[in-house]
Structures are given as structure tokens and as C-alpha cells.
Design an enzyme around this catalytic site. Structure first.
Site, PDB file in Angstrom:
ATOM      1  N   LYS A 102       0.806  -1.221   0.000  1.00  0.00           N
ATOM      2  CA  LYS A 102       0.000   0.000   0.000  1.00  0.00           C
ATOM      3  C   LYS A 102       0.842   1.276   0.000  1.00  0.00           C
ATOM      4  O   LYS A 102       0.422   2.298  -0.518  1.00  0.00           O
ATOM      5  CB  LYS A 102      -0.963  -0.005   1.181  1.00  0.00           C
ATOM      6  CG  LYS A 102      -2.102  -0.989   1.014  1.00  0.00           C
ATOM      7  CD  LYS A 102      -3.203  -0.751   2.030  1.00  0.00           C
ATOM      8  CE  LYS A 102      -4.425  -1.584   1.715  1.00  0.00           C
ATOM      9  NZ  LYS A 102      -4.238  -3.011   2.060  1.00  0.00           N
ATOM     10  N   GLU A 124      -9.943   7.084   3.612  1.00  0.00           N
ATOM     11  CA  GLU A 124     -10.862   6.183   4.297  1.00  0.00           C
ATOM     12  C   GLU A 124     -10.077   4.909   4.610  1.00  0.00           C
ATOM     13  O   GLU A 124      -9.115   4.587   3.919  1.00  0.00           O
ATOM     14  CB  GLU A 124     -12.062   5.851   3.405  1.00  0.00           C
ATOM     15  CG  GLU A 124     -11.858   4.699   2.412  1.00  0.00           C
ATOM     16  CD  GLU A 124     -10.793   4.941   1.350  1.00  0.00           C
ATOM     17  OE1 GLU A 124     -10.548   6.130   1.022  1.00  0.00           O
ATOM     18  OE2 GLU A 124     -10.191   3.970   0.865  1.00  0.00           O
ATOM     19  N   SER A 390       1.784  -9.801  -0.888  1.00  0.00           N
ATOM     20  CA  SER A 390       1.423  -8.386  -0.733  1.00  0.00           C
ATOM     21  C   SER A 390       1.748  -7.805   0.631  1.00  0.00           C
ATOM     22  O   SER A 390       1.952  -6.598   0.757  1.00  0.00           O
ATOM     23  CB  SER A 390      -0.070  -8.211  -1.035  1.00  0.00           C
ATOM     24  OG  SER A 390      -0.857  -9.058  -0.209  1.00  0.00           O
TER      25      SER A 390
HETATM   26  C1  LIG Z   1      -5.095  -4.030   1.664  1.00  0.00           C
HETATM   27  C2  LIG Z   1      -4.377  -5.265   1.382  1.00  0.00           C
HETATM   28  C3  LIG Z   1      -4.736  -6.111   0.304  1.00  0.00           C
HETATM   29  C4  LIG Z   1      -5.955  -5.871  -0.551  1.00  0.00           C
HETATM   30  O1  LIG Z   1      -5.947  -4.694  -1.282  1.00  0.00           O
HETATM   31  P1  LIG Z   1      -5.724  -4.704  -2.859  1.00  0.00           P
HETATM   32  O2  LIG Z   1      -6.071  -3.309  -3.259  1.00  0.00           O
HETATM   33  O3  LIG Z   1      -6.632  -5.716  -3.445  1.00  0.00           O
HETATM   34  O4  LIG Z   1      -4.309  -5.027  -3.101  1.00  0.00           O
HETATM   35  C5  LIG Z   1      -3.976  -7.226   0.045  1.00  0.00           C
HETATM   36  N1  LIG Z   1      -2.900  -7.548   0.813  1.00  0.00           N
HETATM   37  C6  LIG Z   1      -2.527  -6.774   1.856  1.00  0.00           C
HETATM   38  C7  LIG Z   1      -1.341  -7.186   2.651  1.00  0.00           C
HETATM   39  C8  LIG Z   1      -3.242  -5.624   2.181  1.00  0.00           C
HETATM   40  O5  LIG Z   1      -2.864  -4.871   3.220  1.00  0.00           O
END
Ligand SMILES: *Cc1c(COP(=O)(O)O)cnc(C)c1O
Length: 406
Positions: A102, A124, A390
Site C-alpha cells: 500500500k 478512508e 502483498s
Molecule cells: C489491503 C491489502 C490487500 C488488498 O488490497 P488490494 O487493493 O486488493 O491489493 C492485500 N494484501 C494486503 C497485505 C493488504 O494490506
């Protein structure tokens, strides 16, 4: 090799770029109240000019390198590969500052906000991950930061609320409706309408009115930009057979897919959260359950009742607990360019423990859904697979502890 014309039908554009109205095929656009028009119009006019200015690119890339810690490694996960009978690489977004992808987007948007002359930032947040990433860059840039968050989420996500406050942000409770993410989004939009001149609204995924989906995808595209050269270094080819990412709103997936969207030999695999199971009424698998509709300013697939009321989603992972999906992904789904799978809460938990034991990496619950997708692909030893990890699992330890206690 997938034949482009069979997938695309009449589609004449590219997957990377929406048309001038922000449409990817049938999905996208800007469905906003009249009073928001000047803000969104200003952003639409300016974003590409600013983003591809040389000075901006230098500032963005410098921060990604020295502040976020990029490039994030592309790690050959040997034991996971052995288990799944293929060659698997993990794109380590979990190693970024603040623990997930993010931050790539919030760094980009804060630099953009400065160049637009804004000095007040609103956002948000649901689980608080995007709120923390926003509060972080606001501290870095000495900008005022207000994060709207549902009252119920504030109670549930105390550690992230504390982080945001420590970083100097004001956390504003949204007290209407279900007191969760959608109510926080409504409050943030109301704030933006009332403060059009000095405020920039940092949206946290590839959702919202045009140009947000395109802008956020471009900021996150650093992920696949790096994967291409990193994979070339390691295997001699920039092109894997599969790239896999989890999808909530779809920003880490958009970033992971971006520089492969027009490479039709690369299969793009998106894994949604099935929750208790797609047909149980406790799910967040939007492409399986959704119908075309408008949510948060764009037309996309939305989980909704017969008469168009948005359905409350469910997933064990807060980041995937969203009743919509970005318009790019709705388009990838509709055209067949993307392969959409889903993993249940249980499958994601199992995958999280599997990765931890095989590789010594505790993933975020969201990312564990992407790992769980491996079980649904018929992989062979010839296949090269890149999975976007992610985020890291620190924030999910309470959930993992419950599992271990049985
Ligand atoms: C917020 C988040 C997501 C989901 O958000 P996307 O916009 O779909 O990427 C996925 N993995 C992690 C670790 C997150 O914090």
C-alpha cells in the site's frame, strides 16, 4: 499462447489504459455527485502530466528506494516450488516499509498532492492498513491527515488506530449505517466536497471514480516493472507462465499484472476471498457473486441484492473484505484475460501455515489467499510462477494464534 482476438472480441483498446472517460470495456467511469466534479476534474486533467514529469519521477523513485526499501526482492522459494511441482518466485512486498504494497500508492499520491498545491490529506480505511500507509507519508511530508474509519472498525482494529495517532493523524469515526468501511468512504467524500481547494483524497486501491483506478495501478506498477528485470536476471526470461495475486479492491494485483497485461503468454491469476464458501452467504468473491453496478464512484461488479442494495461481504482477511472490485479487474474477468479463483478462509489459513513452515515467511492473511491459489492450478515442472506476497503477517498474529490454540 492465448489468441488475443478470441479474448478481446471487439475490444480495441489496451488493458493497461482505460479510455478517456476512464472505462475498461464496460467498467469504470466517474459516477460522482455534481459537487465533487471540480475536484475529480482537476485530478483528471493533471495526474498524467504530473506523474510523468521528470522531477516527479525522480522524487518518487528516490523515496521508493531509500524510504520504502525497493526494489523488493524476488525470492526463489525452493521448498514451496518442490511442494507444488514448479518454479515459484515470491515478490516480497511484505518487506516494504509498513509491511505491504500500500505504501507504493500513498507515496505516489502524497507527492502528487503536493504538486497540486494541497496541504490537507483525507483517506478512508477499513482495517486500518491504508490509514497507516497514508498517515505514514503525511508524517514524512508534514501534511495534515484525517482518516475516516467506521466506529465498529475503530474498536476492532486498535493497534492500527494507535499507529495512525502516533503518526500524527486524526482518526474520525464514521457513526452512520453499519459503521464500517462504506460509511467511512461516504464521510470522506463528504469532507472532500466541503474542502475542494486545499484537500486531496488518497484512495487506497484501484477503485473510485476515474482517474483513481488508473492512477493507483500506475503507482503500483512498480511491482511488475521490477519483476520483469528480476526474473530475467534469475531465469533468462522476463516472462513467467503465471503471475498470481490476491484481490480485494485489486491494487496489488493491478501492480503485479500491469507490465504483463499485454503479454498474452503470461496467465494472470487473481484470487478472491471465498470466506466460508462462495455459496454460503459469507463470502467476498465478487466476480462469482457480483453483478454490474456502481460502487464508490465507478461502474464495476458489485455484490448486491436483487434491488441493488450492497451486500455485506465476509472474509477472514480484512483487506479482502470488500463487496466490489476495481473496474480493470471486472474487465479482465469479463474478457477472460484474467483467471479468477477464490480461496476460503480455511484454505488461506492452511496456505499461511504452509508457507511459514516451508519458507520461514509468515504472510498476511490476504497474501495467503494468493498462495492458496497454487492448489487450483495444474502446474508442471516446466512452469515458472510469480506470486505477489502483498504483506507480512504481523497484523494477523491474533488470528494465527487462535488457530494454533485450536
Ligand atoms: C489491503 C491489502 C490487500 C488488498 O488490497 P488490494 O487493493 O486488493 O491489493 C492485500 N494484501 C494486503 C497485505 C493488504 O494490506
Amino acid at each position: 499462447m492465448i489468441n488475443r482476438t478470441t479474448i478481446l472480441g471487439q475490444y480495441k483498446g489496451t488493458f493497461q489504459q482505460p479510455d478517456i472517460f476512464g472505462y475498461y470495456g464496460h467498467f469504470g467511469g466517474a459516477y460522482i455527485p455534481e459537487m465533487l466534479h471540480p475536484n475529480v476534474e482537476e485530478l483528471k486533467e493533471q495526474y498524467l502530466k504530473i506523474m510523468y514529469d521528470e522531477g516527479f519521477q525522480t522524487a518518487f523513485r528516490d523515496l521508493l528506494k531509500d524510504y520504502v526499501g525497493r526494489p523488493s526482492p524476488l525470492y526463489h522459494a525452493k521448498r514451496l516450488s518442490e511442494k507444488h511441482n514448479s518454479t515459484i518466485f515470491l515478490k516480497r512486498e511484505d518487506l516494504n516499509h509498513t509491511g505491504a504494497h500500500k505504501i507504493n500508492n500513498t507515496i505516489g499520491q502524497i507527492l502528487l498532492a503536493r504538486r497540486l498545491g494541497k496541504h490537507r490529506i483525507i483517506a478512508e480505511t477499513g482495517a486500518g492498513q491504508h490509514g497507516v500507509a497514508t498517515a505514514t507519508v503525511c508524517a514524512l511530508m508534514n501534511m495534515q491527515c484525517l482518516v475516516y474509519m467506521g466506529e465498529k472498525d475503530i474498536e476492532r482494529q486498535a493497534p492500527n488506530v494507535a499507529r495512525m495517532k502516533m503518526l500524527g493523524a486524526t482518526v474520525v469515526p464514521a457513526t452512520s449505517g453499519s459503521k464500517t468501511l462504506k460509511d467511512a468512504t461516504n464521510e470522506a467524500i463528504r469532507d472532500w466536497i466541503n474542502n475542494p481547494v486545499d484537500t486531496h483524497y488518497i484512495i487506497g486501491s484501484v477503485v473510485g471514480p476515474h482517474p483513481y483506478p488508473d492512477m493507483v495501478a500506475r503507482f503500483q506498477s512498480i511491482i511488475s516493472e521490477e519483476i520483469r528485470w528480476q526474473l530475467k536476471e534469475k531465469t533468462g526470461s522476463e516472462l513467467p507462465d503465471y503471475v498470481i495475486a490476491c484481490v480485494g479492491g485489486g491494487s496489488n494485483a493491478a501492480g503485479t499484472f500491469y507490465h504483463y497485461l499485454e503479454e498474452f503468454s503470461v496467465k494472470l491469476v487473481a484470487v478472491e476471498a471465498a470466506g466460508h464458501g462462495v455459496k454460503t452467504g459469507m463470502s467476498a468473491a465478487t466476480t462469482q457473486l457480483g453483478k454490474p453496478g456502481v460502487l464508490h464512484g465507478s461502474k464495476s461488479l458489485v455484490m448486491q441484492t436483487e434491488d441493488g442494495q450492497v451486500v455485506e461481504p465476509h472474509s477472514i482477511s480484512a483487506g479482502l473484505d470488500y463487496p466490489g472490485i476495481g473496474p480493470l479487474h471486472a474487465h479482465l474477468y469479463e474478457t477472460g484475460r484474467g483467471i479468477f479463483l477464490s480461496a476460503t478462509d480455511k484454505e488461506a489459513l492452511d496456505a499461511a501455515f504452509e508457507l511459514t513452515r516451508l519458507e520461514g515467511i509468515i504472510p498476511a492473511l490476504e497474501s495467503a489467499h494468493a498462495i492458496a491459489g497454487l492448489n487450483q492450478l495444474k502446474l508442471t515442472p516446466k512452469d515458472t510462477v510469480v506470486i505477489c506476497l502483498s504483506g507480512r503477517g504481523d497484523k494477523d498474529m491474533a488470528t494465527y494464534m487462535k488457530v494454533m490454540e485450536g
